[in-house]
Motif scaffolding. Structure first.
Motif, PDB file in Angstrom:
ATOM      1  N   LEU A 170       0.829  -1.204   0.000  1.00  0.00           N
ATOM      2  CA  LEU A 170       0.000   0.000   0.000  1.00  0.00           C
ATOM      3  C   LEU A 170       0.864   1.256   0.000  1.00  0.00           C
ATOM      4  O   LEU A 170       0.534   2.243  -0.664  1.00  0.00           O
ATOM      5  CB  LEU A 170      -0.934  -0.012   1.210  1.00  0.00           C
ATOM      6  N   PHE A 171       1.976   1.240   0.738  1.00  0.00           N
ATOM      7  CA  PHE A 171       2.905   2.374   0.724  1.00  0.00           C
ATOM      8  C   PHE A 171       3.399   2.643  -0.700  1.00  0.00           C
ATOM      9  O   PHE A 171       3.396   3.786  -1.165  1.00  0.00           O
ATOM     10  CB  PHE A 171       4.095   2.092   1.630  1.00  0.00           C
ATOM     11  N   LEU A 172       3.819   1.598  -1.376  1.00  0.00           N
ATOM     12  CA  LEU A 172       4.295   1.770  -2.756  1.00  0.00           C
ATOM     13  C   LEU A 172       3.176   2.251  -3.676  1.00  0.00           C
ATOM     14  O   LEU A 172       3.400   3.087  -4.561  1.00  0.00           O
ATOM     15  CB  LEU A 172       4.854   0.447  -3.284  1.00  0.00           C
ATOM     16  N   ALA A 173       1.978   1.728  -3.454  1.00  0.00           N
ATOM     17  CA  ALA A 173       0.849   2.076  -4.322  1.00  0.00           C
ATOM     18  C   ALA A 173       0.474   3.550  -4.226  1.00  0.00           C
ATOM     19  O   ALA A 173      -0.081   4.115  -5.173  1.00  0.00           O
ATOM     20  CB  ALA A 173      -0.366   1.216  -3.978  1.00  0.00           C
ATOM     21  N   GLY A 174       0.779   4.191  -3.105  1.00  0.00           N
ATOM     22  CA  GLY A 174       0.378   5.577  -2.914  1.00  0.00           C
ATOM     23  C   GLY A 174       1.298   6.602  -3.541  1.00  0.00           C
ATOM     24  O   GLY A 174       0.924   7.784  -3.657  1.00  0.00           O
ATOM     25  N   ILE A 175       2.490   6.201  -3.964  1.00  0.00           N
ATOM     26  CA  ILE A 175       3.485   7.170  -4.420  1.00  0.00           C
ATOM     27  C   ILE A 175       3.044   7.898  -5.688  1.00  0.00           C
ATOM     28  O   ILE A 175       2.986   9.134  -5.740  1.00  0.00           O
ATOM     29  CB  ILE A 175       4.850   6.477  -4.631  1.00  0.00           C
ATOM     30  N   VAL A 226      15.736   6.329   4.403  1.00  0.00           N
ATOM     31  CA  VAL A 226      16.049   5.505   5.573  1.00  0.00           C
ATOM     32  C   VAL A 226      14.832   4.676   5.980  1.00  0.00           C
ATOM     33  O   VAL A 226      14.923   3.468   6.199  1.00  0.00           O
ATOM     34  CB  VAL A 226      16.519   6.382   6.746  1.00  0.00           C
ATOM     35  N   VAL A 227      13.667   5.354   6.049  1.00  0.00           N
ATOM     36  CA  VAL A 227      12.454   4.674   6.518  1.00  0.00           C
ATOM     37  C   VAL A 227      11.941   3.675   5.481  1.00  0.00           C
ATOM     38  O   VAL A 227      11.760   2.484   5.775  1.00  0.00           O
ATOM     39  CB  VAL A 227      11.365   5.712   6.852  1.00  0.00           C
ATOM     40  N   LEU A 228      11.705   4.150   4.251  1.00  0.00           N
ATOM     41  CA  LEU A 228      11.141   3.279   3.221  1.00  0.00           C
ATOM     42  C   LEU A 228      12.169   2.295   2.685  1.00  0.00           C
ATOM     43  O   LEU A 228      11.842   1.154   2.353  1.00  0.00           O
ATOM     44  CB  LEU A 228      10.573   4.117   2.077  1.00  0.00           C
ATOM     45  N   GLY A 229      13.429   2.743   2.606  1.00  0.00           N
ATOM     46  CA  GLY A 229      14.492   1.827   2.156  1.00  0.00           C
ATOM     47  C   GLY A 229      14.659   0.660   3.097  1.00  0.00           C
ATOM     48  O   GLY A 229      14.910  -0.475   2.667  1.00  0.00           O
ATOM     49  N   GLY A 230      14.506   0.914   4.398  1.00  0.00           N
ATOM     50  CA  GLY A 230      14.595  -0.178   5.373  1.00  0.00           C
ATOM     51  C   GLY A 230      13.481  -1.191   5.201  1.00  0.00           C
ATOM     52  O   GLY A 230      13.689  -2.398   5.340  1.00  0.00           O
ATOM     53  N   ILE A 231      12.277  -0.688   4.840  1.00  0.00           N
ATOM     54  CA  ILE A 231      11.138  -1.589   4.640  1.00  0.00           C
ATOM     55  C   ILE A 231      11.347  -2.458   3.411  1.00  0.00           C
ATOM     56  O   ILE A 231      11.254  -3.699   3.465  1.00  0.00           O
ATOM     57  CB  ILE A 231       9.833  -0.778   4.502  1.00  0.00           C
ATOM     58  N   TYR A 232      11.639  -1.798   2.270  1.00  0.00           N
ATOM     59  CA  TYR A 232      11.720  -2.547   1.013  1.00  0.00           C
ATOM     60  C   TYR A 232      13.033  -3.286   0.845  1.00  0.00           C
ATOM     61  O   TYR A 232      13.140  -4.160  -0.009  1.00  0.00           O
ATOM     62  CB  TYR A 232      11.468  -1.592  -0.163  1.00  0.00           C
ATOM     63  N   GLY A 233      14.016  -2.942   1.688  1.00  0.00           N
ATOM     64  CA  GLY A 233      15.264  -3.702   1.688  1.00  0.00           C
ATOM     65  C   GLY A 233      15.188  -4.931   2.568  1.00  0.00           C
ATOM     66  O   GLY A 233      16.152  -5.692   2.659  1.00  0.00           O
ATOM     67  N   GLY A 234      14.054  -5.115   3.243  1.00  0.00           N
ATOM     68  CA  GLY A 234      13.880  -6.282   4.096  1.00  0.00           C
ATOM     69  C   GLY A 234      14.606  -6.173   5.421  1.00  0.00           C
ATOM     70  O   GLY A 234      14.729  -7.166   6.146  1.00  0.00           O
ATOM     71  N   PRO A 415      -5.999   1.903 -12.892  1.00  0.00           N
ATOM     72  CA  PRO A 415      -5.440   1.131 -11.777  1.00  0.00           C
ATOM     73  C   PRO A 415      -3.922   0.997 -11.803  1.00  0.00           C
ATOM     74  O   PRO A 415      -3.294   0.880 -10.739  1.00  0.00           O
ATOM     75  CB  PRO A 415      -6.109  -0.248 -11.932  1.00  0.00           C
ATOM     76  N   ASP A 416      -3.312   1.010 -12.990  1.00  0.00           N
ATOM     77  CA  ASP A 416      -1.868   0.839 -13.074  1.00  0.00           C
ATOM     78  C   ASP A 416      -1.101   1.943 -12.354  1.00  0.00           C
ATOM     79  O   ASP A 416       0.047   1.735 -11.934  1.00  0.00           O
ATOM     80  CB  ASP A 416      -1.417   0.781 -14.537  1.00  0.00           C
ATOM     81  N   LEU A 417      -1.704   3.113 -12.205  1.00  0.00           N
ATOM     82  CA  LEU A 417      -1.036   4.179 -11.459  1.00  0.00           C
ATOM     83  C   LEU A 417      -0.755   3.739 -10.027  1.00  0.00           C
ATOM     84  O   LEU A 417       0.275   4.096  -9.451  1.00  0.00           O
ATOM     85  CB  LEU A 417      -1.901   5.451 -11.446  1.00  0.00           C
ATOM     86  N   SER A 418      -1.665   2.963  -9.468  1.00  0.00           N
ATOM     87  CA  SER A 418      -1.499   2.480  -8.097  1.00  0.00           C
ATOM     88  C   SER A 418      -0.705   1.185  -8.023  1.00  0.00           C
ATOM     89  O   SER A 418       0.059   0.976  -7.072  1.00  0.00           O
ATOM     90  CB  SER A 418      -2.878   2.259  -7.451  1.00  0.00           C
ATOM     91  N   LEU A 419      -0.877   0.319  -9.004  1.00  0.00           N
ATOM     92  CA  LEU A 419      -0.375  -1.051  -8.878  1.00  0.00           C
ATOM     93  C   LEU A 419       0.975  -1.298  -9.534  1.00  0.00           C
ATOM     94  O   LEU A 419       1.600  -2.334  -9.287  1.00  0.00           O
ATOM     95  CB  LEU A 419      -1.407  -2.023  -9.463  1.00  0.00           C
ATOM     96  N   ILE A 420       1.464  -0.366 -10.353  1.00  0.00           N
ATOM     97  CA  ILE A 420       2.694  -0.636 -11.090  1.00  0.00           C
ATOM     98  C   ILE A 420       3.898  -0.796 -10.164  1.00  0.00           C
ATOM     99  O   ILE A 420       4.724  -1.701 -10.359  1.00  0.00           O
ATOM    100  CB  ILE A 420       2.955   0.463 -12.156  1.00  0.00           C
ATOM    101  N   LEU A 421       4.004   0.042  -9.129  1.00  0.00           N
ATOM    102  CA  LEU A 421       5.164  -0.060  -8.230  1.00  0.00           C
ATOM    103  C   LEU A 421       5.103  -1.309  -7.342  1.00  0.00           C
ATOM    104  O   LEU A 421       6.121  -1.991  -7.180  1.00  0.00           O
ATOM    105  CB  LEU A 421       5.294   1.210  -7.385  1.00  0.00           C
ATOM    106  N   PRO A 422       3.944  -1.654  -6.737  1.00  0.00           N
ATOM    107  CA  PRO A 422       3.895  -2.922  -5.990  1.00  0.00           C
ATOM    108  C   PRO A 422       4.209  -4.131  -6.865  1.00  0.00           C
ATOM    109  O   PRO A 422       4.864  -5.083  -6.414  1.00  0.00           O
ATOM    110  CB  PRO A 422       2.444  -2.969  -5.483  1.00  0.00           C
ATOM    111  N   PHE A 425       8.238  -3.922  -7.646  1.00  0.00           N
ATOM    112  CA  PHE A 425       9.196  -4.114  -6.557  1.00  0.00           C
ATOM    113  C   PHE A 425       8.850  -5.276  -5.636  1.00  0.00           C
ATOM    114  O   PHE A 425       9.735  -5.840  -4.972  1.00  0.00           O
ATOM    115  CB  PHE A 425       9.319  -2.832  -5.730  1.00  0.00           C
ATOM    116  N   LEU A 426       7.572  -5.636  -5.548  1.00  0.00           N
ATOM    117  CA  LEU A 426       7.179  -6.691  -4.617  1.00  0.00           C
ATOM    118  C   LEU A 426       6.600  -7.915  -5.303  1.00  0.00           C
ATOM    119  O   LEU A 426       6.266  -8.899  -4.651  1.00  0.00           O
ATOM    120  CB  LEU A 426       6.135  -6.156  -3.610  1.00  0.00           C
ATOM    121  N   GLY A 427       6.439  -7.840  -6.646  1.00  0.00           N
ATOM    122  CA  GLY A 427       5.826  -8.937  -7.369  1.00  0.00           C
ATOM    123  C   GLY A 427       4.371  -9.121  -6.989  1.00  0.00           C
ATOM    124  O   GLY A 427       3.822 -10.218  -7.051  1.00  0.00           O
ATOM    125  N   TYR A 428       3.719  -8.017  -6.597  1.00  0.00           N
ATOM    126  CA  TYR A 428       2.333  -8.075  -6.139  1.00  0.00           C
ATOM    127  C   TYR A 428       1.407  -8.556  -7.251  1.00  0.00           C
ATOM    128  O   TYR A 428       1.488  -8.091  -8.384  1.00  0.00           O
ATOM    129  CB  TYR A 428       1.883  -6.694  -5.650  1.00  0.00           C
TER     130      TYR A 428
END
Length: 430
Positions: A170-175, A226-234, A415-422, A425-428
């Motif tokens: 959801l974080f990625l989808a909002g960007i 720092v915040v988002l990189g830590g999340i998506y870097g696992g 919908p792709d505006l929201s779903l392209i990044l998930p 980067f996450l294979g959503y």
């Protein structure tokens, strides 16, 4: 009858001015009293289980981090960066203001904090440049709504918990949708500055001046990474990242920028605790409210009723957008999400609308309520920090609302505006 008691008593209590959390709880208790096989322990269990969530710790800590950053000199440095890069752009200082809100939204997590931090500095500056003061306040209030659209966002966390979807996705989808809203606001401001004869461009900064602004604000600009990189870097979970945000904000504000004293920290923590406690009461009461809704099979019956009229997802989605825009004008966003998500989500998923995409739609639609009377939390904040009569802001806000609504339609039906990044980067969804 139970449904009538539940929603009828809730509506009456709201109209009587009862706080939302108490209204939710009282309506739930009245409905439970009518149902013979339920006891009041059903409400108590719902209240406790509603706030007994590890993910909700992030709401507390992101709120605290936003308060620390707004008082620690971070917002001033972000404004300087925005002015260095966008001060000569069409729309002048208005474009700078919207970009500053976009930058601060990426580290604050809330709309009101964004309006307070940016509006305090930018509304007087805009007035000195020839902008109508009420117009400037309406612009800051509108751009402040980006605080809940751009991650990390407290509202996104609440939706993710309620809908049981991935916070990271959801974080990625909002960007991208957040950027779309920002672009729409900038384009409208460019049109208005030219129409009103206000300044079109500021003084162009040299690349040396831009580098200096970035260098002075580098630690503030690094915070989203720092915040988002830590999340998506696992490295950390979204909840753990909120603790990282608090520590980072404290270290930068007290030891590096030295604009926040440790003595002020107690006051900031108390203010944040009072704000969050109200939110948690709403969430806890909403869980019990939602369980009664589920027990009465309201989502299922609503889905059958709507789909019995039409199975055209476009028509249904338009009706939902109208509902959300109306509800956002009088119901606090977090409460609206925890109440409406269990009702609307089953219906939209039957129509093939992705729950992550719907989350973005819901958050953006309700965020427009931040700037729409009579609730208009961002309007009240802009009125206070800008010293602008509330009535004057109301007269200026409706065109901004129309611009944001037009952008919402683009986001909703693309919908792709929201779903392209998930997906990327996450294979959503794969």
């Amino acid at each position: 009858m139970t449904t009538a008691i539940l929603f009828g008593s809730f509506a009456v209590l709201l109209l009587a001015g009862v706080p939302i959390g108490i209204a939710l709880g009282a309506a739930s208790l009245l409905a439970i009293a009518y149902i013979p096989f339920l006891g009041f322990d059903f409400y108590a269990l719902g209240l406790v289980s509603g706030i007994n969530s590890f993910t909700l710790i992030a709401v507390v800590l992101f709120t605290l981090a936003g308060s620390v950053m707004s008082r620690g000199g971070i917002s001033r440095r972000l404004i300087a960066v925005a002015e260095a890069f966008f001060g000569n752009a069409p729309g002048g200082l208005g474009t700078v203001t919207i970009m500053a809100c976009l930058f601060f939204a990426a580290i604050s997590g809330t709309g009101s904090a964004t309006v307070a931090a940016i509006g305090l500095a930018m509304i007087p500056a805009l007035a000195r440049r020839g902008y109508d003061r009420a117009y400037a306040g309406a612009m800051v209030a509108s751009a402040g709504a980006l605080g809940v659209m751009i991650p990390p966002s407290v509202v996104m966390i609440i939706y993710a918990v309620t809908a049981q979807v991935s916070v990271s996705a959801l974080f990625l989808a909002g960007i991208i949708p957040g950027i779309v809203i920002a672009i729409a606001l900038i384009l409208y401001n460019i049109y208005q500055t030219r129409k009103g004869g206000w300044e079109a461009k500021g003084v162009a900064a040299t690349w040396r001046q831009r580098w200096q602004a970035v260098n002075q604000a580098k630690l503030a600009l690094l915070m989203p990474l720092v915040v988002l990189g830590g999340i998506y870097g696992g490295i950390v979970t979204p909840t753990e990242s909120s603790a990282v945000a608090v520590v980072y904000a404290l270290l930068v504000s007290t030891l590096v920028y030295k604009e926040l004293s440790w003595r002020e920290l107690g006051t900031i923590m108390l203010q944040s605790a009072l704000l969050v406690s109200a939110v948690l009461v709403i969430i806890g009461a909403s869980v019990a409210f939602g369980r009664i809704i589920a027990l009465e099979r309201i989502p299922l019956e609503l889905s059958r009723f709507v789909l019995g009229i039409t199975d055209n997802w476009i028509v249904v989605l338009l009706a939902i957008l109208v509902l959300l825009l109306i509800i956002g004008t009088f119901l606090e966003t977090l409460a609206a999400i925890v109440i409406l998500t269990p009702v609307l989500l089953p219906m939209v998923t039957q129509l093939g609308i992705d729950p992550i995409h719907f989350g973005v739609i819901m958050i953006v639609a309700l965020a427009i309520g931040f700037v729409t009377p009579p609730l208009g939390a961002n309007l009240f904040m802009a009125s206070q920090v800008g010293g602008i009569p509330f009535d004057d802001l109301v007269k200026r806000i409706f065109k901004w609302v129309l611009v944001m609504t037009a952008a919402l339609l683009v986001i909703s039906f693309w919908p792709d505006l929201s779903l392209i990044l998930p997906r990327l980067f996450l294979g959503y969804g794969s």
